[in-house]
Design a protein around this motif. Structure first.
Motif, short mmCIF file in Angstrom:
data_model
loop_
_atom_site.label_atom_id
_atom_site.label_comp_id
_atom_site.label_asym_id
_atom_site.label_seq_id
_atom_site.Cartn_x
_atom_site.Cartn_y
_atom_site.Cartn_z
N LYS A 1 -4.51 -5.39 4.78
CA LYS A 1 -5.46 -5.51 5.89
C LYS A 1 -4.82 -5.03 7.20
O LYS A 1 -5.46 -4.33 8.00
CB LYS A 1 -5.94 -6.95 6.04
N ASN A 2 -3.56 -5.38 7.42
CA ASN A 2 -2.88 -4.95 8.65
C ASN A 2 -2.75 -3.44 8.70
O ASN A 2 -2.91 -2.83 9.77
CB ASN A 2 -1.49 -5.60 8.74
N LEU A 3 -2.47 -2.81 7.56
CA LEU A 3 -2.35 -1.35 7.55
C LEU A 3 -3.68 -0.70 7.87
O LEU A 3 -3.75 0.24 8.67
CB LEU A 3 -1.84 -0.86 6.19
N TRP A 4 -4.76 -1.19 7.26
CA TRP A 4 -6.07 -0.60 7.55
C TRP A 4 -6.46 -0.82 9.00
O TRP A 4 -7.10 0.04 9.61
CB TRP A 4 -7.13 -1.15 6.61
N ASP A 5 -6.09 -1.94 9.56
CA ASP A 5 -6.36 -2.17 10.99
C ASP A 5 -5.53 -1.22 11.85
O ASP A 5 -6.02 -0.67 12.84
CB ASP A 5 -6.08 -3.63 11.36
N PRO B 1 2.56 5.64 3.91
CA PRO B 1 1.55 6.28 4.75
C PRO B 1 1.71 5.96 6.23
O PRO B 1 1.44 6.82 7.08
CB PRO B 1 0.23 5.74 4.20
N LYS B 2 2.16 4.75 6.56
CA LYS B 2 2.32 4.41 7.97
C LYS B 2 3.45 5.21 8.60
O LYS B 2 3.35 5.65 9.76
CB LYS B 2 2.57 2.92 8.15
N GLU B 3 4.53 5.41 7.86
CA GLU B 3 5.64 6.20 8.37
C GLU B 3 5.19 7.63 8.68
O GLU B 3 5.55 8.20 9.72
CB GLU B 3 6.78 6.21 7.35
N ILE B 4 4.39 8.21 7.79
CA ILE B 4 3.89 9.57 8.00
C ILE B 4 2.97 9.61 9.21
O ILE B 4 3.07 10.49 10.07
CB ILE B 4 3.15 10.07 6.75
N ALA B 5 2.03 8.66 9.28
CA ALA B 5 1.07 8.64 10.39
C ALA B 5 1.77 8.41 11.73
O ALA B 5 1.41 9.02 12.74
CB ALA B 5 0.02 7.56 10.15
N ALA C 1 0.82 -1.21 0.00
CA ALA C 1 0.00 0.00 0.00
C ALA C 1 0.86 1.26 0.00
O ALA C 1 1.87 1.33 0.69
CB ALA C 1 -0.92 -0.01 1.22
N HIS C 2 0.43 2.26 -0.77
CA HIS C 2 1.12 3.55 -0.80
C HIS C 2 0.12 4.65 -0.45
O HIS C 2 -1.04 4.38 -0.09
CB HIS C 2 1.78 3.79 -2.15
#
Length: 652
Positions: A82-86, A312-316, A21-22
């Motif tokens: 799925k893990n990222l959305w969770d 996106p996870k790094e930013i969040a 995911a990006h």
């Protein structure tokens, strides 16, 4: 949305599992999550679907490169989505995978129904196939007789037996759909390209493949094991199979969908193929197909080779999930391309979230604590501040329709106007002066006004920043749920007596970028160093500047229609142009062509535009692109299409 619409179905596209995911995937999913959360808060029975698309030759090829089976590879990538959305607390009701057995059954039943109706027939197909895009193209569409018009990669000639869907039979019905439902495609500007494509004539669609076997098999009744379904027919059906179409259909009550959210690159599949399939199945059509734009980084297209892909996870993790959500929803109008930079994110956090929202809560805590021991009553707020309350209610009422029309950035702009009412009231009425002069009742009414405005805005922001709003609600002593939505928003009520709880600052000011610049340094190594070295040379041969086809297609060239033109004062060379490149809003482009063209001669003409050029300021004005031109001893000429083209047509 009318009160009679009790069920809301929100979907993202199902994401193709050829990579992780990006930021683009995150953008779509955050929008969908915001819509779903708001719908639940407003009291609608809501179903929110996301998931992964796992079939097709591209997946089989990617798996083979990694020495894995297609299912093993799909399991791995789907799990990461799925893990990222969770991790992002995305409130989906179902995560579908096209490898799920119930989905295959539903797709097979849909295929059978369309076949029995006569909309599917068997034939032979020969065409130019792009594995990357999973799409066939005509000879006329190819670049240099070989390249895919969408991605530029070489196509291959595929000749095979195929089943076809009679897409040509639905041309008139689709055009009637677009004409009678002007909001079917959002933003409305995107509908033009779809209408023009359909008017050019639709060919029957090849919907099966025999050259690979990683896909959904045809129904057993067809007795034709060598065929698997075309990946787009398989994938599009997820929107109904997730509700139980063909298996357990109890959730089909949510159909038709309210909003299908998609990226602009897959709009054609959703706005042409999908409604035609639904018409064949005699199912109602969704309300909206909403197509958003792409994201760049610091003005440049993202790519792995440049090292500038946004995780996106790094930013969040660095800036906070809610701040990231707010930025994505506020920064760019839906449908337009957006540019991500840490600096822009920091500006939103420091200005909108820190100064406007967070500081207002700090002022509530300070005033209520200093003057009233944190106890606030609203008994006199309407007596002294009915005007401000009416203004706030009017802004909120006007903001709500913007949500389902996919004008979410404008929705947030309206809510920030409500916050301005509160901040302005403090300066205008000066509660400290009221207290000094013994006007405690008026001072309490003012504090109550601020509490009421903050409470109403918080309810409306809950779908955007659920974690931060939960903290604000705790501080204000309110709950954010459907009951409070009805009482404070719909019925325009006031907050009951409450006790303010002091909490830490929600959005501390950020002075420096929080993410290490390794990616930027890598980008400089890949892009800037060769350029700087080249500049040191006195001359450079054409051979030294040879680029790959992928490098060429990092430049986005489009046909633009010049709708306005004027001279730039005090400039000998510049003209200021407003150019339509097929987006919701026109681009402002400053072009140094004044010596060769008058402003009035350009209006209504077309030119080739570099549309993904990093915006720059010239003489204090923003320029959002560049016109292509050729210049020699005879003067300068703009590069133009030989015949008029639809604004936004890609140049390739």
């Amino acid at each position: 949305m009318s009160d009679s619409c009790k069920k809301v179905y929100i979907t993202t596209p199902i994401y193709y599992v050829n990579d992780v995911a990006h930021i683009g995937h995150a953008y779509t999913t955050i929008i969908a999550d915001m819509l779903a959360r708001y719908s639940r808060l407003a009291g609608y029975d809501t179903f929110f679907l996301t998931g992964t698309d796992e079939h097709g030759q591209k997946i089989a090829d990617s798996a083979a490169v990694r020495n894995k089976s297609p299912k093993e590879y799909a399991d791995e990538i789907s799990g990461k989505f799925k893990n990222l959305w969770d991790d992002f607390d995305i409130s989906y009701d179902k995560f579908i995978r096209t490898t799920d057995e119930y989905h295959k059954i539903g797709v097979q039943k849909a295929f059978q129904k369309m076949f029995d109706k006569g909309d599917i027939y068997k034939g032979n197909y020969e065409g130019n196939y792009c594995v990357s895009c999973e799409t066939f193209f005509t000879d006329a569409q190819l670049i240099d007789n070989e390249g895919c018009p969408d991605c530029g990669r070489p196509t291959t000639i595929v000749k095979e037996e195929s089943y076809f869907f009679r897409l040509s039979n639905y041309e008139d019905k689709l055009l009637a759909l677009y004409e009678n439902n002007p909001e079917f495609i959002l933003p409305k500007a995107k509908a033009k390209e779809i209408v023009n494509f359909v008017k050019a004539g639709l060919h029957d669609l090849s919907i099966s493949r025999t050259s690979f076997d990683w896909g959904v098999k045809l129904p057993d009744s067809m007795n034709d094991d060598k065929h698997v379904m075309y990946v787009w027919m398989d994938a599009l059906m997820n929107y109904i199979t997730a509700l139980g179409y063909g298996t357990d259909e109890k959730n089909m009550e949510f159909w038709p969908g309210k909003v299908h959210l998609v990226g602009k690159d897959i709009l054609r599949f959703h706005a042409i193929f999908w409604p035609a399939f639904l018409m064949s199945l005699e199912l109602p059509l969704p309300d909206h197909i909403a197509a958003h734009g792409w994201w760049t980084r610091d003005g440049e297209k993202m790519s792995k080779s440049k090292g500038n892909v946004v995780d996106p996870k790094e930013i969040a993790d660095a800036y906070g999930l809610d701040a990231f959500r707010y930025f994505m929803l506020r920064e760019v109008p839906f449908g337009q391309d957006g540019d991500f930079s840490q600096r822009a994110l920091m500006d939103r956090i420091n200005s909108d979230l820190g100064n406007d929202l967070g500081n207002l809560l700090n002022r509530i805590q300070g005033m209520s604590g200093k003057y009233f021991d944190f106890k606030v009553t609203s008994k006199d707020v309407e007596k002294y501040h009915q005007k401000e309350l009416d203004e706030a209610h009017e802004l909120i009422k006007n903001a709500e329709p913007l949500i389902y029309n996919m004008q979410i950035n404008r929705y947030l702009e309206e809510l920030w106007k409500v916050l301005t009412i509160a901040n302005k009231a403090i300066g205008d009425y000066e509660p400290w002066a009221m207290m000094k002069n013994g006007r405690e009742e008026e001072a309490m009414a003012l504090v109550a006004l601020i509490v009421n405005i903050m409470s109403k805005v918080s309810i409306m922001l809950d779908s955007v920043m659920p974690e931060k709003i939960a903290q604000i609600a705790k501080s204000l002593g309110i709950t954010v749920d459907n009951a409070s939505y009805k009482a404070l928003i719909i019925e325009k009520g006031i907050v009951a007596d409450t006790v303010i709880t002091k909490i830490d600052a929600l959005f501390p000011r950020i002075e420096e970028e929080l993410i290490a610049t390794a990616e930027v340094q890598k980008a400089e190594t890949v892009v800037e160093k060769p350029r700087k070295e080249a500049q040191k040379k006195e001359s450079t041969s054409e051979e030294d500047n040879i680029i790959t086809i992928d490098q060429f297609f990092e430049t986005s060239l489009k046909i633009g229609t010049i709708v306005e033109a004027e001279e730039v004062p005090k400039s000998k060379k510049l003209l200021k142009l407003q150019v339509d490149v097929g987006e919701e809003n026109n681009r402002q482009i400053l072009a140094g062509i004044k010596e060769f063209y008058s402003a009035e001669s350009l209006v209504g003409t077309q030119a080739c535009v570099v549309s993904n050029l990093k915006p720059a300021k010239l003489m204090g004005m923003l320029s959002e692109g560049m016109l292509l031109a050729a210049k020699d001893e005879n003067g300068l000429s703009l590069l133009r299409p030989e015949t008029s083209k639809v604004a936004g047509t890609k140049v390739s």
